[in-house]
Design an enzyme around this catalytic site. Structure first.
Site, PDB file in Angstrom:
ATOM      1  N   HIS A 213       0.678  -1.230   0.045  1.00 58.20           N
ATOM      2  CA  HIS A 213      -0.013  -0.059  -0.169  1.00 58.20           C
ATOM      3  C   HIS A 213       0.845   1.234  -0.009  1.00 58.20           C
ATOM      4  O   HIS A 213       0.185   2.389   0.049  1.00 58.20           O
ATOM      5  CB  HIS A 213      -0.836   0.087   1.090  1.00 58.20           C
ATOM      6  CG  HIS A 213      -0.427   0.277   2.328  1.00 58.20           C
ATOM      7  ND1 HIS A 213       0.538  -0.785   3.184  1.00 58.20           N
ATOM      8  CD2 HIS A 213      -0.008   1.429   3.142  1.00 58.20           C
ATOM      9  CE1 HIS A 213       1.066  -0.161   4.336  1.00 58.20           C
ATOM     10  NE2 HIS A 213       0.552   1.299   4.360  1.00 58.20           N
TER      11      HIS A 213
HETATM   12  C1  UD1 Z   1      -2.287   5.468   5.640  1.00 57.56           C
HETATM   13  C2  UD1 Z   1      -1.303   6.081   6.198  1.00 57.56           C
HETATM   14  C3  UD1 Z   1      -0.082   5.122   6.432  1.00 57.56           C
HETATM   15  C4  UD1 Z   1      -0.647   3.831   6.844  1.00 57.56           C
HETATM   16  C5  UD1 Z   1      -1.822   3.153   6.038  1.00 57.56           C
HETATM   17  C6  UD1 Z   1      -2.381   2.006   6.497  1.00 57.56           C
HETATM   18  C7  UD1 Z   1      -0.642   8.387   6.177  1.00 57.56           C
HETATM   19  C8  UD1 Z   1      -0.103   9.471   5.744  1.00 57.56           C
HETATM   20  N1  UD1 Z   1      -0.710   7.089   5.580  1.00 57.56           N
HETATM   21  O1  UD1 Z   1      -2.284   5.343   4.327  1.00 57.56           O
HETATM   22  O2  UD1 Z   1       0.993   5.513   6.875  1.00 57.56           O
HETATM   23  O3  UD1 Z   1       0.531   2.770   6.604  1.00 57.56           O
HETATM   24  O4  UD1 Z   1      -2.865   4.214   6.179  1.00 57.56           O
HETATM   25  O5  UD1 Z   1      -3.452   1.622   6.128  1.00 57.56           O
HETATM   26  O6  UD1 Z   1      -1.367   8.664   7.107  1.00 57.56           O
HETATM   27  N2  UD1 Z   1      -9.442   4.842   1.365  1.00 57.56           N
HETATM   28  C9  UD1 Z   1     -10.692   4.191   1.579  1.00 57.56           C
HETATM   29  N3  UD1 Z   1     -11.428   3.755   2.491  1.00 57.56           N
HETATM   30  C10 UD1 Z   1     -10.959   4.112   3.981  1.00 57.56           C
HETATM   31  C11 UD1 Z   1      -9.667   5.087   3.880  1.00 57.56           C
HETATM   32  C12 UD1 Z   1      -8.969   5.424   2.660  1.00 57.56           C
HETATM   33  O7  UD1 Z   1     -11.226   3.644   0.452  1.00 57.56           O
HETATM   34  O8  UD1 Z   1     -11.371   4.007   4.927  1.00 57.56           O
HETATM   35  C13 UD1 Z   1      -8.883   5.407   0.386  1.00 57.56           C
HETATM   36  C14 UD1 Z   1      -9.079   6.613  -0.415  1.00 57.56           C
HETATM   37  O9  UD1 Z   1      -9.393   6.649  -1.563  1.00 57.56           O
HETATM   38  C15 UD1 Z   1      -7.924   7.322   0.188  1.00 57.56           C
HETATM   39  C16 UD1 Z   1      -6.692   6.159   0.051  1.00 57.56           C
HETATM   40  O10 UD1 Z   1      -7.463   4.978   0.247  1.00 57.56           O
HETATM   41  O11 UD1 Z   1      -7.476   8.441  -0.684  1.00 57.56           O
HETATM   42  C17 UD1 Z   1      -5.630   6.405   0.835  1.00 57.56           C
HETATM   43  O12 UD1 Z   1      -5.977   6.532   2.249  1.00 57.56           O
HETATM   44  P1  UD1 Z   1      -5.128   7.665   3.332  1.00 57.56           P
HETATM   45  O13 UD1 Z   1      -5.576   7.560   4.682  1.00 57.56           O
HETATM   46  O14 UD1 Z   1      -5.003   8.792   2.662  1.00 57.56           O
HETATM   47  O15 UD1 Z   1      -3.793   7.006   2.954  1.00 57.56           O
HETATM   48  P2  UD1 Z   1      -3.279   5.114   3.350  1.00 57.56           P
HETATM   49  O16 UD1 Z   1      -2.740   4.802   1.891  1.00 57.56           O
HETATM   50  O17 UD1 Z   1      -4.492   4.510   3.750  1.00 57.56           O
END
Ligand code: UD1
Length: 369
Positions: A213
């Protein structure tokens, strides 16, 4: 002592949950502490959040800020804006943050600007790679936090090198491993092995677990296709279970990358199913930080698909090997594990299931609150 000491505990993203669970439980055992839990809402999907609360018995958060997804600036700014009035209203004696996600740095910044001390659990880890968003979050949170709780010796050294005062740095072990040790017996009752056809009676077949991820691995279709190409080659020998993170799913849906049928793409798993799989796996392939630690605690060989790690004890003592993303290197390292020559490690000091107890004891003894 006048009144109870109010500690606001923060969670935002999935990896925060197994870290906060033992801390909240331990705080609840001490009547002098009034623990409040606030969820920023950074993660909101059932499989990335609610299921962890249910399975680990984490109490319902007192509040969810509902910030959701966005750019780094948007997410950080929204958390800052939404947490400040709550901190002003609740007047906590301490704010406790875990890990290195955007919620960790955003809440720390809001708290210190209001003069509220911050405790950082999992302080001092450094990949020395500032292209990782988490590295920025780690460095800044440790610069802001007063109380620094570390999981390994290298983290203590990093904090001292950065000039953090010795008296506020405590090597306490690993709260995520507290959860792992607590829930492992329950996880063994999971039916996930049967559901995925990996188990026949008591007998598990050889298989790998893959997680990906990191933006550096999944935000470019070319990079993702290259890594999955290596996974296809491995999947010809052993099935690989791949619970797909939403960030990775988005890229896969956009790019239409094909994969070998033995590479089993599934929805993100809850804590217990995932722990069950990881504990029975022949190997893990991952770019997650937490999984490097969990495999070390479980004695399962781990290949880290990155060029560095902020958790060097998993390499020096544990089962972790940093292989990067070059397909031939990944395949060669996998061959070695499948031949039975995987790295055998030892559990790092203090990863014994009692880290949360140590943290709460220090909080009470040092009158941090
Ligand atoms: C985040 C953390 C990362 C951690 C990871 C664990 C930061 C900078 N990154 O990354 O350190 O290792 O979580 O999972 O804080 N999304 C969904 N559902 C959700 C949440 C997110 O579909 O419940 C999708 C959204 O499109 C979003 C993308 O995933 O834009 C990324 O989510 P985000 O929280 O920005 O970062 P992660 O890649 O999950």
């Amino acid at each position: 002592m006048i009144g109870r000491h109010r500690i606001i505990n923060i969670v935002g993203a999935r990896p925060n949950l197994p870290k906060i669970a033992p801390l909240i439980r331990e705080m609840q055992r001490h009547p002098q502490i009034e623990p409040l839990l606030i969820h920023t809402g950074q993660h909101y999907d059932e499989n990335l959040s609610k299921i962890f609360f249910r399975q680990m018995g984490i109490p319902e958060p007192h509040m969810n800020l509902g910030v959701g997804s966005g750019t780094h600036a948007e997410q950080t700014a929204e958390i800052l804006k939404r947490i400040e009035p709550i901190l002003l209203r609740q007047q906590p004696d301490l704010v406790l943050v875990v890990g290195d996600v955007n919620s960790t740095i955003a809440v720390s910044l809001a708290a210190v600007k209001l003069g509220i001390p911050v405790a950082h659990v999992e302080a001092g880890l450094r990949s020395f790679d500032r292209s990782m968003p988490e590295e920025i979050n780690r460095v800044l949170t440790d610069a802001l936090a007063k109380y620094l709780f570390a999981t390994e010796d290298d983290a203590v050294d990093n904090l001292l090198r950065e000039g953090r005062p010795r008296e506020f740095i405590h090597l306490v072990g690993n709260v995520m491993i507290d959860s792992l040790l607590q829930f492992l017996p329950l996880a063994q009752q999971s039916r996930i092995g049967d559901e995925l056809g990996l188990r026949n009676g008591k007998c598990w077949q050889s298989f790998g677990v893959l997680t990906l991820h990191r933006p550096s691995n999944v935000d470019s279709s070319e990079k993702l296709a290259e890594i999955l190409g290596a996974m296809d080659a491995i999947a010809q020998q052993v099935p690989i279970v791949f619970p797909v993170h939403p960030r990775t799913q988005q890229r896969l849906s956009q790019s239409g990358i094909k994969h070998h049928p033995q590479l089993r793409l599934i929805q993100p798993l809850g804590y217990l199913d995932f722990l069950c799989l990881l504990s029975k796996a022949t190997l893990a392939l991952t770019d997650s930080g937490g999984i490097q630690e969990e495999t070390t605690a479980l004695g399962v060989p781990c290949l880290t698909l990155r060029e560095n790690t902020e958790r060097p004890v998993t390499v020096s003592r544990g089962t972790n090997v940093i292989v990067g993303t070059n397909p031939s290197k990944i395949e060669a390292a996998t061959e070695q594990i499948l031949r039975g020559d995987g790295k055998r490690g030892q559990t790092p000091a203090l990863w014994d299931g009692h880290a949360a107890e140590r943290i709460v004891e220090i909080i009470l003894q040092d009158r941090l609150v």
